[in-house]
Scaffold this motif. Structure first.
Motif, PDB file in Angstrom:
ATOM      1  N   GLN A   1      87.425  55.086 -36.972  1.00  0.00           N
ATOM      2  CA  GLN A   1      86.662  53.910 -36.537  1.00  0.00           C
ATOM      3  C   GLN A   1      85.860  54.209 -35.280  1.00  0.00           C
ATOM      4  OE1 GLN A   1      89.427  50.677 -36.132  1.00  0.00           O
ATOM      5  NE2 GLN A   1      89.829  50.542 -38.326  1.00  0.00           N
ATOM      6  N   GLU A   2      86.443  54.978 -34.372  1.00  0.00           N
ATOM      7  CA  GLU A   2      85.742  55.349 -33.141  1.00  0.00           C
ATOM      8  C   GLU A   2      84.529  56.218 -33.456  1.00  0.00           C
ATOM      9  OE1 GLU A   2      86.473  57.914 -29.032  1.00  0.00           O
ATOM     10  OE2 GLU A   2      88.143  57.543 -30.396  1.00  0.00           O
ATOM     11  N   ILE A   3      84.731  57.172 -34.375  1.00  0.00           N
ATOM     12  CA  ILE A   3      83.644  58.088 -34.728  1.00  0.00           C
ATOM     13  C   ILE A   3      82.516  57.356 -35.436  1.00  0.00           C
ATOM     14  CG2 ILE A   3      83.061  60.044 -36.232  1.00  0.00           C
ATOM     15  CD1 ILE A   3      85.806  61.196 -35.600  1.00  0.00           C
ATOM     16  N   MET A   4      82.880  56.399 -36.295  1.00  0.00           N
ATOM     17  CA  MET A   4      81.887  55.735 -37.124  1.00  0.00           C
ATOM     18  C   MET A   4      81.213  54.543 -36.447  1.00  0.00           C
ATOM     19  SD  MET A   4      81.878  57.658 -39.694  1.00  0.00           S
ATOM     20  CE  MET A   4      80.895  56.770 -40.899  1.00  0.00           C
ATOM     21  N   LYS A   5      81.531  54.313 -35.178  1.00  0.00           N
ATOM     22  CA  LYS A   5      80.880  53.211 -34.469  1.00  0.00           C
ATOM     23  C   LYS A   5      79.379  53.415 -34.467  1.00  0.00           C
ATOM     24  CE  LYS A   5      84.511  51.828 -31.226  1.00  0.00           C
ATOM     25  NZ  LYS A   5      84.969  51.907 -29.814  1.00  0.00           N
ATOM     26  N   SER A   6      78.651  52.340 -34.666  1.00  0.00           N
ATOM     27  CA  SER A   6      77.189  52.430 -34.668  1.00  0.00           C
ATOM     28  C   SER A   6      76.695  52.691 -33.258  1.00  0.00           C
ATOM     29  CB  SER A   6      76.576  51.135 -35.198  1.00  0.00           C
ATOM     30  OG  SER A   6      77.017  50.889 -36.518  1.00  0.00           O
ATOM     31  N   GLU A   7      75.563  53.363 -33.169  1.00  0.00           N
ATOM     32  CA  GLU A   7      74.943  53.591 -31.878  1.00  0.00           C
ATOM     33  C   GLU A   7      74.525  52.247 -31.284  1.00  0.00           C
ATOM     34  OE1 GLU A   7      71.728  56.248 -32.307  1.00  0.00           O
ATOM     35  OE2 GLU A   7      72.961  57.890 -33.074  1.00  0.00           O
ATOM     36  N   PRO A   8      74.710  52.082 -29.979  1.00  0.00           N
ATOM     37  CA  PRO A   8      74.334  50.797 -29.363  1.00  0.00           C
ATOM     38  C   PRO A   8      72.851  50.516 -29.530  1.00  0.00           C
ATOM     39  CG  PRO A   8      74.756  52.477 -27.697  1.00  0.00           C
ATOM     40  CD  PRO A   8      75.202  53.043 -29.010  1.00  0.00           C
ATOM     41  N   GLN A   9      72.545  49.277 -29.813  1.00  0.00           N
ATOM     42  CA  GLN A   9      71.155  48.883 -30.012  1.00  0.00           C
ATOM     43  C   GLN A   9      70.437  48.767 -28.666  1.00  0.00           C
ATOM     44  OE1 GLN A   9      69.623  48.435 -33.046  1.00  0.00           O
ATOM     45  NE2 GLN A   9      71.521  49.318 -33.826  1.00  0.00           N
ATOM     46  N   LYS A  10      69.189  49.164 -28.619  1.00  0.00           N
ATOM     47  CA  LYS A  10      68.408  49.060 -27.397  1.00  0.00           C
ATOM     48  C   LYS A  10      67.932  47.623 -27.203  1.00  0.00           C
ATOM     49  CE  LYS A  10      66.681  53.826 -27.415  1.00  0.00           C
ATOM     50  NZ  LYS A  10      67.429  54.220 -26.205  1.00  0.00           N
ATOM     51  N   THR A  11      67.786  47.237 -25.944  1.00  0.00           N
ATOM     52  CA  THR A  11      67.297  45.901 -25.638  1.00  0.00           C
ATOM     53  C   THR A  11      65.798  45.825 -25.922  1.00  0.00           C
ATOM     54  OG1 THR A  11      66.770  46.474 -23.352  1.00  0.00           O
ATOM     55  CG2 THR A  11      69.022  45.719 -23.812  1.00  0.00           C
ATOM     56  N   ASP A  12      65.286  44.606 -25.969  1.00  0.00           N
ATOM     57  CA  ASP A  12      63.852  44.413 -26.190  1.00  0.00           C
ATOM     58  C   ASP A  12      63.042  45.084 -25.084  1.00  0.00           C
ATOM     59  OD1 ASP A  12      64.401  42.998 -28.454  1.00  0.00           O
ATOM     60  OD2 ASP A  12      64.200  41.022 -27.513  1.00  0.00           O
ATOM     61  N   GLU A  13      63.542  45.010 -23.832  1.00  0.00           N
ATOM     62  CA  GLU A  13      62.828  45.614 -22.713  1.00  0.00           C
ATOM     63  C   GLU A  13      62.780  47.137 -22.856  1.00  0.00           C
ATOM     64  OE1 GLU A  13      65.239  43.432 -22.437  1.00  0.00           O
ATOM     65  OE2 GLU A  13      64.130  41.654 -21.762  1.00  0.00           O
ATOM     66  N   GLU A  14      63.902  47.740 -23.289  1.00  0.00           N
ATOM     67  CA  GLU A  14      63.946  49.192 -23.478  1.00  0.00           C
ATOM     68  C   GLU A  14      63.011  49.636 -24.594  1.00  0.00           C
ATOM     69  OE1 GLU A  14      68.498  50.321 -22.097  1.00  0.00           O
ATOM     70  OE2 GLU A  14      68.161  49.461 -24.091  1.00  0.00           O
ATOM     71  N   LEU A  15      62.967  48.845 -25.653  1.00  0.00           N
ATOM     72  CA  LEU A  15      62.073  49.173 -26.766  1.00  0.00           C
ATOM     73  C   LEU A  15      60.614  49.059 -26.347  1.00  0.00           C
ATOM     74  CD1 LEU A  15      63.947  47.372 -29.695  1.00  0.00           C
ATOM     75  CD2 LEU A  15      63.738  49.825 -29.371  1.00  0.00           C
ATOM     76  N   GLU A  16      60.304  48.024 -25.575  1.00  0.00           N
ATOM     77  CA  GLU A  16      58.934  47.853 -25.109  1.00  0.00           C
ATOM     78  C   GLU A  16      58.511  49.009 -24.209  1.00  0.00           C
ATOM     79  OE1 GLU A  16      58.617  44.049 -23.279  1.00  0.00           O
ATOM     80  OE2 GLU A  16      58.982  42.942 -25.138  1.00  0.00           O
TER      81      GLU A  16
END
Length: 459
Positions: free
Chosen positions: A321-336
């Motif tokens: 479960q630890e290995i298969m955790k999804s990568e954290p999503q970037k915030t809107d500000e980081e994406l911009e």
């Protein structure tokens, strides 16, 4: 005599005159109780009506089963439980229909886990593979619903019923490459983030929808993983060049090594964020035990066998479960911020300016491009994201850059000395006719200027 498909039930349906067609003719309507039969005829008529709505016409029982598998997702197990004889007589068609349904209607998982198990003969590699599948999916109690096993002689996936786990038994690197018709298809099957597409295997094409692949073999894990990415020759004699071995290492986060009385579980540190090197495996746990011995001792006692298997795999499900955790999503500000300059036009003048800023330096197998904005690395044999290696190479780059700068300074100094030497020669000639005392003073001054270095003076 009534003849034709469905003729008998047509006659039965006529008896009470209950159809709209007969009522429009003014026929007398009889109650069901006035029709005598040795079977539930009304039930048969109702089922036929339902089937006509479902299938668009009258289908035989065999065709209904094939239709259900191909279009409605009926499993092979459900077919066998419904009618064993019908299942037996149409097994090949049912298998092919099931694979076609999986490819056409089922989605691949968002992530896929690949596990490699290695060990000598008799240490229980197949038993361990099944135990791991049960550990990861404790809610699926029936093994047939849990995993599908492929041996070296079965790579067509016929009989696959969309189980969450595929076990590939006794596959070496070269046999996997052969079975999946090359590295491209193989890497699709073992992609950690699979795509919704088919891959070619021997005799057919498939769309793997399983969430876990477990491969077991006698090959050492490094030999196996290097072999998947290394140079090889296929059965047609075609040469395939080696690729970056990180390609295969990044697909197998867990390796399990079985010995006579020990089980060692290795975890790829790249997957848990502790290393940028995809080849960096470290021991997560080493325990006493042998999966094969457990099954031999408790073969008739499934509950006991699973209990001791789970003891060997204590904490394993949580690790996955630890290995298969999804990568954290970037915030809107980081994406911009990431995409803020997208769409900006690059003029020819700016392109030329960037080119003029670049200084190319070759060090060993690496090529560096140093710009005013920083260091770029191209054609560089460094594992992707390997910060330690990049730091090491960067240190080499700085040392080389300093060396080159010093060489430039030294060259400039030598050029300056040459100019001064020429001036000194001219001055010496100019002063040649002066009296001795003055001339001696001037020569002393020249010696002082050139630090008594003869080659500097006459350069």
């Amino acid at each position: 005599m009534a003849k034709g498909k469905g003729a008998f039930l047509d006659c039965v349906e006529y008896l009470p005159h209950s159809s709209e067609k007969e009522q429009e003719k003014g026929k007398t309507l009889y109650s069901d109780e006035e029709v005598h039969s040795n079977f539930d005829w009304r039930k048969e008529l109702n089922e036929r009506e339902e089937n006509r709505e479902k299938y668009g016409g009258d289908l035989s029982k065999k065709d209904r089963m094939l239709f259900d598998v191909l279009y409605l997702g009926k499993t092979l197990k459900e077919c066998r439980e419904e009618d064993k004889l019908l299942y037996m007589n149409n097994l090949d068609k049912l298998k092919k229909h099931r694979l076609e349904y999986i490819a056409s209607h089922m989605e691949v998982p968002k992530t896929r886990l690949n596990i490699y198990i290695t060990g000598g003969g008799g240490v229980g590699k197949d038993v361990a593979s099944r135990a791991i599948a049960r550990c990861l999916y404790p809610c699926i109690t029936n093994d047939e619903d849990l995993f599908f096993e492929l041996g070296c002689d079965n790579v067509s996936y016929e009989g696959c019923d969309a189980q969450p786990v595929n076990i590939l038994s006794d596959y070496r690197a070269y046999t996997l490459l052969d079975a999946f018709k090359g590295r491209e298809n193989l890497f699709k099957v073992f992609d950690s983030h699979p795509h919704n597409s088919r891959v070619n295997v021997k005799f057919s094409s498939i769309k793997p929808v399983n969430s876990v692949n477990i491969v077991n073999s006698v090959q050492d894990y490094q030999v196996f993983l290097n072999g998947l990415a290394g140079h090889y020759k296929d059965k047609h004699g075609n040469e395939h060049q080696a690729e970056d071995k990180a390609q295969s290492y990044r697909r197998f986060p867990i390796v399990i090594e079985l010995e006579e009385d020990t089980v060692t579980i290795y975890v790829n540190q790249y997957f848990i964020g502790k290393s940028n090197d995809a080849t960096d495996f470290k021991v997560w746990k080493k325990v006493k035990g042998n999966f094969g011995k457990i099954r031999k001792a408790f073969g008739n006692n499934e509950e006991k066998a699973r209990f001791y298997e789970n003891k060997l795999l204590n904490g394993f499900a949580e690790l996955v479960q630890e290995i298969m955790k999804s990568e954290p999503q970037k915030t809107d500000e980081e994406l911009e911020e990431m995409f803020k300059d997208y769409g900006e036009e690059i003029t020819e003048k700016e392109s030329q300016k960037v080119k003029e800023e670049i200084e190319k330096i070759e060090i060993d197998d690496c090529v560096f491009y140093y710009t005013k904005k920083g260091l770029c690395i191209d054609d560089c044999i460094i594992p992707e994201g390997c910060q330690e290696k990049r730091s090491e190479i960067f240190d080499k780059f700085k040392a080389e850059k300093k060396k080159r700068e010093e060489a430039k300074k030294q060259k400039a100094k030598e050029e300056e000395k040459k100019k001064n030497a020429l001036k000194g020669i001219d001055l010496y000639t100019f002063l040649y006719g002066f009296d001795e005392a003055v001339e001696e003073n001037k020569i002393d001054d020249l010696d002082k200027d050139f630090e008594n270095i003869e080659e500097d003076f006459f350069a």
